[in-house]
Design an enzyme around this catalytic site. Structure first.
Site, PDB file in Angstrom:
ATOM      1  N   THR A 468       0.806  -1.223   0.000  1.00 11.97           N
ATOM      2  CA  THR A 468       0.000   0.000   0.000  1.00 11.97           C
ATOM      3  C   THR A 468       0.834   1.267   0.000  1.00 11.97           C
ATOM      4  O   THR A 468       0.297   2.356  -0.189  1.00 11.97           O
ATOM      5  CB  THR A 468      -0.902   0.026   1.235  1.00 11.97           C
ATOM      6  OG1 THR A 468      -0.075  -0.062   2.402  1.00 11.97           O
ATOM      7  CG2 THR A 468      -1.865  -1.154   1.223  1.00 11.97           C
ATOM      8  N   ILE A 590      -5.184  13.167   2.618  1.00 11.62           N
ATOM      9  CA  ILE A 590      -4.414  12.254   1.786  1.00 11.62           C
ATOM     10  C   ILE A 590      -2.927  12.483   2.064  1.00 11.62           C
ATOM     11  O   ILE A 590      -2.377  13.548   1.769  1.00 11.62           O
ATOM     12  CB  ILE A 590      -4.733  12.467   0.297  1.00 11.62           C
ATOM     13  CG1 ILE A 590      -6.236  12.258   0.055  1.00 11.62           C
ATOM     14  CG2 ILE A 590      -3.908  11.531  -0.565  1.00 11.62           C
ATOM     15  CD1 ILE A 590      -6.770  10.893   0.441  1.00 11.62           C
ATOM     16  N   THR A 595       0.518   7.245  -3.986  1.00 19.13           N
ATOM     17  CA  THR A 595       0.119   5.897  -3.594  1.00 19.13           C
ATOM     18  C   THR A 595      -1.370   5.811  -3.267  1.00 19.13           C
ATOM     19  O   THR A 595      -1.990   4.771  -3.462  1.00 19.13           O
ATOM     20  CB  THR A 595       0.950   5.414  -2.396  1.00 19.13           C
ATOM     21  OG1 THR A 595       0.904   6.396  -1.347  1.00 19.13           O
ATOM     22  CG2 THR A 595       2.403   5.194  -2.806  1.00 19.13           C
ATOM     23  N   GLN A 599      -4.168   3.173  -4.656  1.00 21.91           N
ATOM     24  CA  GLN A 599      -5.099   2.409  -3.838  1.00 21.91           C
ATOM     25  C   GLN A 599      -6.524   2.522  -4.357  1.00 21.91           C
ATOM     26  O   GLN A 599      -7.242   1.533  -4.485  1.00 21.91           O
ATOM     27  CB  GLN A 599      -5.036   2.910  -2.385  1.00 21.91           C
ATOM     28  CG  GLN A 599      -3.806   2.471  -1.634  1.00 21.91           C
ATOM     29  CD  GLN A 599      -3.975   1.085  -1.063  1.00 21.91           C
ATOM     30  OE1 GLN A 599      -3.818   0.090  -1.780  1.00 21.91           O
ATOM     31  NE2 GLN A 599      -4.290   1.005   0.205  1.00 21.91           N
ATOM     32  N   VAL A 663      -7.863   4.848   3.075  1.00 23.92           N
ATOM     33  CA  VAL A 663      -8.179   4.705   1.651  1.00 23.92           C
ATOM     34  C   VAL A 663      -8.077   3.264   1.164  1.00 23.92           C
ATOM     35  O   VAL A 663      -8.349   2.981   0.000  1.00 23.92           O
ATOM     36  CB  VAL A 663      -7.249   5.590   0.790  1.00 23.92           C
ATOM     37  CG1 VAL A 663      -7.331   7.035   1.229  1.00 23.92           C
ATOM     38  CG2 VAL A 663      -5.805   5.106   0.838  1.00 23.92           C
ATOM     39  N   GLU A 665      -9.767   0.444   1.394  1.00 24.65           N
ATOM     40  CA  GLU A 665     -10.871  -0.399   0.943  1.00 24.65           C
ATOM     41  C   GLU A 665     -12.009   0.350   0.258  1.00 24.65           C
ATOM     42  O   GLU A 665     -12.816  -0.255  -0.458  1.00 24.65           O
ATOM     43  CB  GLU A 665     -11.404  -1.200   2.139  1.00 24.65           C
ATOM     44  CG  GLU A 665     -10.459  -2.313   2.507  1.00 24.65           C
ATOM     45  CD  GLU A 665     -10.551  -2.754   3.957  1.00 24.65           C
ATOM     46  OE1 GLU A 665     -10.902  -3.920   4.185  1.00 24.65           O
ATOM     47  OE2 GLU A 665     -10.244  -1.953   4.853  1.00 24.65           O
TER      48      GLU A 665
END
Length: 707
Positions: A468, A590, A595, A599, A663, A665
């Site tokens: 992740t 964020i 990245t 995701q 973030v 899921e």
């Protein structure tokens, strides 16, 4: 503080700026070593033998010929394996899955149950011997037939308010439909692998997992060891998605290392992963919605049924999403289970919300159609002020902003709501939308930050980077808290010796770890500001967020999002192609846009796979899978992935020290529903069962009443 319009983030310092992965060079050059890569002196290899019957008992096992094969060191089974203790409540508040209590009895509860471990000098020798082991069973009749209408599925988790039947009777419009999702599997690129060895009276496991403290605690309890006697390391992890917790292969490796007093490695094959590492249960979900003529809800019922094994109860909490998204005077939700002769399901990316949102958001679209209301407008009319079930305030809820921004960028205003009108040659075109939510939680964690004499800083935390970009996010958080550049910070993770920390799961990892890192780093910065030279051993500050997390005010805390999809449906072949997708999310501050976008997009691609491809099928005669490999179990590939865009609106959590929500899921939630709603718009046929296969599309085109 972060200030941004949709899709942009500006911040003082490192948090909020795009940053390439700090371990990126290691990964692209192949120097990053995973659990199955690390060398050990005198390493032996274990190979699990799985049952070939779906229910019964082991009668006899012909170990003699196998022990005589080249390189074979031992065969462990229920008659000679160490006794272990599984009578405890684990870290997640539930007892361990008995599947981890290997070789403790002669019962076989499902096909693919581990019955033996063959250990040899090489992996090839272990596999050959394992495949040669003959096991005789007393086979019994088995039941794997899943049906959402079975009477033996009592509610395990129910919430009710109001008179449901009265509100339905008073409603001008009613939707009553059943939606089904199939069995789905995680299958990360890196297989599950564990190496166990004893070193100086201490058990060390090198593993691929989502939380080293969690695995260390489980193994210590299973083998009746002091917690300090177990160390688990997991530096690089090639994907997990909920499947890499305490599993049978770790237990097998510990048993063999104990018996042989030498390191033993156990790696699962892709086929074995279908039986041993969990999966998402199939679901059958009934939704009943009652509304006034303008689409305002009076009644909402969401009843979900999933299967579980006969040895352990796992609930797929699909109805949970309805408890957050929309309110009604009568609001009834329940999650139920049916016990069958199958392996135990487990957490899989966005457990509950992913399949639950397919049912709920499809039903909302059906309601919008019957009311003659735009699907986005209908959702906005049913925005709750408080938690529909809890009555608690939301920490933030910017779902309407996600829909408005997404509609503007997607071109929703130009959409003709009538289905089946747009055509390009043999392709029918349609667009659809759906809402998304996922809980935003935090768990107590500890971290240590050390100032080195050379002016650099070392962060130690038992976090897990499962692909992740968690290492990079924590580097940026620490740099901001220390008020230094990121290249002066080194983050070390994946070691249970670093102390308790949240697992990488539930979209809680980075939030929980960042909290602990920020607290320790800020205290260290204040201490260093007092002056004085840094000694050779450095200056270390350790944090523990237990009290702070427990002191959080009770609120509904969630990330939200709006999903949009355009599809093309070939009326001659039944093929469905997603042409473009857009997701707009409100998911806290964020930390690393680079990245985070990966995701979001990755979750949306998984939503494409869920909507159109993924479906594990069991043979009722054998109890096992048909095509237990990545040739038989289809997933979306590059050819299936069109233009997928993800962005966000500014949404920091005011109660989090960094403003994070999560973030990991939210990207998959709502994606399958948006695609299914787009297929309806293209064809005029509602598909209530996933995946939307070509044969189902063709059957619907031929007049089947329900696709």
């Amino acid at each position: 503080m972060t200030t941004a319009t949709a899709g942009t983030t500006t911040a003082q310092g490192s948090v909020g700026t795009a940053h390439t992965r700090v371990e990126g060079r290691e990964k692209v050059t192949g120097t990053a070593r995973y659990a199955g890569d690390l060398p050990f002196a005198e390493l032996a290899y274990g190979w699990l033998v799985l049952s070939t019957v779906a229910r019964g008992r082991i009668r006899t096992m012909e170990t003699g010929p196998v022990l005589a094969m080249p390189g074979v060191l031992t065969v462990l089974h229920h008659q000679n394996a160490p006794r272990i203790d599984s009578d405890y409540i684990g870290r997640l508040g539930v007892p361990p899955d008995p599947s981890a209590a290997l070789f403790q009895h002669d019962r076989v509860p499902h096909l693919g149950w581990p019955v033996a471990l063959v250990v040899a000098e090489t992996s090839e020798q272990a596999r050959e011997a394992a495949e040669a082991l003959v096991v005789h069973y007393e086979e019994e009749p088995h039941d794997i037939a899943f049906d959402g209408e079975r009477p033996d599925a009592p509610p395990q988790d129910a919430e009710e308010k109001g008179d449901l039947e009265a509100e339905l009777a008073a409603s001008a419009v009613v939707v009553d439909a059943r939606y089904t999702t199939p069995e789905e599997h995680h299958h990360p690129m890196e297989p599950h692998a564990a190496t166990a060895r004893w070193e100086g009276g201490r058990l060390e496991i090198v593993d691929s997992n989502q939380g080293t403290p969690w695995v260390a605690e489980e193994l210590a309890r299973l083998f009746s060891l002091e917690p300090s006697a177990v160390r688990v390391r997991s530096e690089h992890v090639g994907g997990a998605f909920g499947s890499k917790g305490a599993r049978a292969h770790q237990v097998a490796a510990v048993m063999a290392a104990t018996a042989l007093q030498r390191p033993v490695r156990v790696v699962l094959t892709r086929r074995q992963m279908f039986s041993l590492t969990g999966y998402r249960s199939p679901t059958s979900q009934r939704i009943r919605l009652g509304a006034d003529a303008d689409g305002r809800l009076r009644a909402l019922e969401h009843r979900s049924v999933n299967l579980t094994s006969t040895v352990f109860e796992f609930v797929e909490p699909c109805a949970g999403v309805s408890r957050v998204m929309y309110d009604a005077a009568a609001h009834h939700t329940s999650n139920e289970v049916v016990r069958l002769d199958v392996p135990t399901p487990t957490w899989m990316r966005a457990p509950g919300e992913a399949p639950g949102s397919f049912a709920l958001e499809s039903a909302l679209d059906e309601l919008a159609e019957r009311c003659g209301v735009d699907p986005i407008e209908l959702r906005l009319r049913n925005e709750p002020e408080l938690g529909p079930v809890s009555g608690l305030p939301f920490s933030t809820r910017r779902l309407p902003d996600c829909f408005r921004e997404g509609a503007r960028r997607f071109g929703w205003a130009e959409r003709d709501p009538r289905p089946g009108l747009r055509r390009e040659g043999r392709w029918l075109l349609g667009t659809g939308t759906a809402a998304a939510s996922f809980p935003s939680g935090a768990a107590p964690s500890t971290a240590a930050v050390t100032a080195q004499p050379d002016g650099t800083f070392t962060v130690r935390i038992a976090a897990a980077d499962i692909g992740t970009g968690a290492r990079t996010a924590l580097t940026l958080v620490a740099a901001d808290a220390l008020e230094v550049a990121p290249d002066r910070v080194r983050v070390r993770i994946g070691d249970s010796d670093f102390g308790p920390a949240m697992i990488a799961g539930g979209s809680m990892g980075t939030r929980s770890w960042s909290w602990a890192v920020a607290v320790a780093a800020r205290e260290l910065r204040e201490r260093l500001a007092l002056g004085g030279a840094v000694p050779p051993e450095g200056v270390t500050v350790r944090s523990d967020t237990s009290d702070a997390v427990r002191a959080l005010a009770q609120k509904e805390r969630h990330s939200f999002g709006a999903q949009f999809a355009e599809v093309a449906v070939d009326v001659t072949t039944g093929e469905v192609r997603v042409r473009r997708m857009l997701g707009i999310f409100a998911a806290g501050r964020i930390v690393n846009p680079l990245t985070a976008r990966g995701q979001f997009v990755g979750g949306m691609i998984w939503g494409i796979s869920m909507a159109l491809h993924e479906e594990a099928v069991r043979d009722r005669a054998s109890g096992g899978h048909v095509g237990a490999d990545l040739a038989g179990y289809h997933v979306a590939t590059n050819a299936d992935v069109p233009l997928v865009e993800a962005d966000w609106v500014d949404d920091p959590d005011p109660d989090d020290p960094v403003g994070i929500k999560g973030v990991g899921e939210i990207g998959i939630v709502g994606a399958a529903a948006a695609i299914a709603n787009a297929v309806w718009h293209a064809t005029g046929v509602r598909h209530r069962s996933l995946p939307i296969r070509p044969d189902r599309v063709l059957a619907a085109a031929e007049g089947a009443p329900d696709a």
